[in-house]
Write a protein that holds these residues in place. Structure first.
Motif, short mmCIF file in Angstrom:
data_model
loop_
_atom_site.label_atom_id
_atom_site.label_comp_id
_atom_site.label_asym_id
_atom_site.label_seq_id
_atom_site.Cartn_x
_atom_site.Cartn_y
_atom_site.Cartn_z
N ARG A 167 -8.74 3.69 1.42
CA ARG A 167 -10.02 3.28 2.01
C ARG A 167 -10.58 2.15 1.15
NH1 ARG A 167 -14.02 4.78 -1.26
NH2 ARG A 167 -13.75 6.65 -2.51
N LEU A 168 -11.18 1.18 1.82
CA LEU A 168 -11.79 0.05 1.12
C LEU A 168 -13.00 0.56 0.36
CD1 LEU A 168 -11.90 -2.99 0.57
CD2 LEU A 168 -13.24 -3.22 2.67
N ASP A 169 -13.03 0.33 -0.94
CA ASP A 169 -14.11 0.82 -1.78
C ASP A 169 -15.06 -0.31 -2.21
OD1 ASP A 169 -15.27 3.12 -3.16
OD2 ASP A 169 -14.63 2.14 -5.02
N GLY A 183 1.95 6.93 -6.87
CA GLY A 183 0.86 7.77 -7.37
C GLY A 183 -0.33 7.00 -7.91
N GLN A 184 -0.46 5.72 -7.56
CA GLN A 184 -1.59 4.93 -8.03
C GLN A 184 -2.89 5.47 -7.45
OE1 GLN A 184 0.85 0.81 -7.80
NE2 GLN A 184 -1.35 0.59 -7.90
N SER A 185 -3.95 5.41 -8.24
CA SER A 185 -5.26 5.87 -7.76
C SER A 185 -6.16 4.70 -7.39
CB SER A 185 -5.94 6.74 -8.82
OG SER A 185 -6.14 6.00 -10.00
N VAL A 186 -5.70 3.48 -7.64
CA VAL A 186 -6.45 2.28 -7.29
C VAL A 186 -5.44 1.22 -6.83
CG1 VAL A 186 -7.87 0.38 -8.17
CG2 VAL A 186 -8.31 2.71 -8.92
N ALA A 246 0.83 -1.21 0.00
CA ALA A 246 0.00 0.00 0.00
C ALA A 246 0.87 1.26 0.00
CB ALA A 246 -0.93 -0.01 1.21
N ARG A 247 1.94 1.24 0.79
CA ARG A 247 2.87 2.39 0.82
C ARG A 247 3.49 2.61 -0.56
NH1 ARG A 247 4.06 0.63 5.94
NH2 ARG A 247 5.65 -0.82 5.22
N LYS A 248 3.93 1.52 -1.18
CA LYS A 248 4.57 1.62 -2.49
C LYS A 248 3.59 2.13 -3.55
CE LYS A 248 8.11 -1.85 -1.66
NZ LYS A 248 8.55 -3.22 -1.91
N LEU A 275 -10.43 -12.73 -0.24
CA LEU A 275 -11.13 -11.47 -0.41
C LEU A 275 -10.32 -10.63 -1.39
CD1 LEU A 275 -12.07 -10.49 3.25
CD2 LEU A 275 -13.46 -11.69 1.56
N VAL A 276 -10.94 -10.22 -2.45
CA VAL A 276 -10.30 -9.31 -3.41
C VAL A 276 -10.86 -7.93 -3.10
CG1 VAL A 276 -9.92 -8.74 -5.83
CG2 VAL A 276 -10.09 -11.14 -5.11
N CYS A 277 -9.97 -7.04 -2.68
CA CYS A 277 -10.38 -5.72 -2.19
C CYS A 277 -9.83 -4.63 -3.11
CB CYS A 277 -9.86 -5.50 -0.79
SG CYS A 277 -10.49 -6.70 0.41
N LEU A 278 -10.70 -3.71 -3.45
CA LEU A 278 -10.33 -2.54 -4.23
C LEU A 278 -10.28 -1.35 -3.28
CD1 LEU A 278 -11.49 -1.53 -7.71
CD2 LEU A 278 -11.48 0.16 -5.91
N PHE A 279 -9.12 -0.73 -3.19
CA PHE A 279 -8.92 0.43 -2.33
C PHE A 279 -8.70 1.67 -3.18
CE2 PHE A 279 -7.44 -3.19 0.14
CZ PHE A 279 -7.93 -2.94 1.42
N ARG A 280 -9.15 2.80 -2.66
CA ARG A 280 -8.88 4.10 -3.28
C ARG A 280 -8.21 5.01 -2.27
NH1 ARG A 280 -11.01 4.18 -8.25
NH2 ARG A 280 -12.82 2.86 -8.65
N PRO A 281 -7.41 5.96 -2.73
CA PRO A 281 -6.76 6.87 -1.79
C PRO A 281 -7.78 7.70 -1.02
CG PRO A 281 -5.86 7.13 -4.00
CD PRO A 281 -7.06 6.26 -4.11
N ILE A 282 -7.43 8.01 0.20
CA ILE A 282 -8.30 8.88 1.01
C ILE A 282 -8.09 10.31 0.57
CG2 ILE A 282 -8.71 9.77 3.33
CD1 ILE A 282 -7.90 7.04 4.40
#
Length: 86
Positions: free
Chosen positions: A60-62, A23-26, A16-18, A79-86
């Motif tokens: 944040r988990l989207d 600059g990833q948005s997803v 997640a840090r990397k 669980l396949v989770c899609l996260f977006r930046p806060i």
């Protein structure tokens, strides 16, 4: 939480840090439950901690999807989770 689940949370947090630094948005991340007997209703061992580890890095988990399959070591839930930046 246990050594293995701590290690999984640390790997997820590092990814997640990397992703944030790049600059990833997803961020799409697959979490595999440690419990080998997923036939009953119960907390999913280590999952909340791993998701929280990603969220603590500014995501944040989207969306989330679950899948169950058989591996060499038995049944596992992913669980396949899609996260977006806060």
């Amino acid at each position: 939480m246990g050594f293995i689940n701590d290690a999984k949370a640390n790997v997820a947090a590092d990814a997640a840090r990397k992703a944030r630094a790049a600059g990833q948005s997803v961020l799409v991340y697959k979490f595999i439950e440690a419990n080998t007997s997923s036939k009953s209703t119960a907390p999913m061992t280590g999952m909340a901690e791993q998701i929280q580890a990603v969220e603590q890095q500014g995501w944040r988990l989207d969306h989330m999807a679950a899948a169950e399959g058989k591996a060499l070591t038995g049944e596992r839930v992913a669980l396949v989770c899609l996260f977006r930046p806060i």
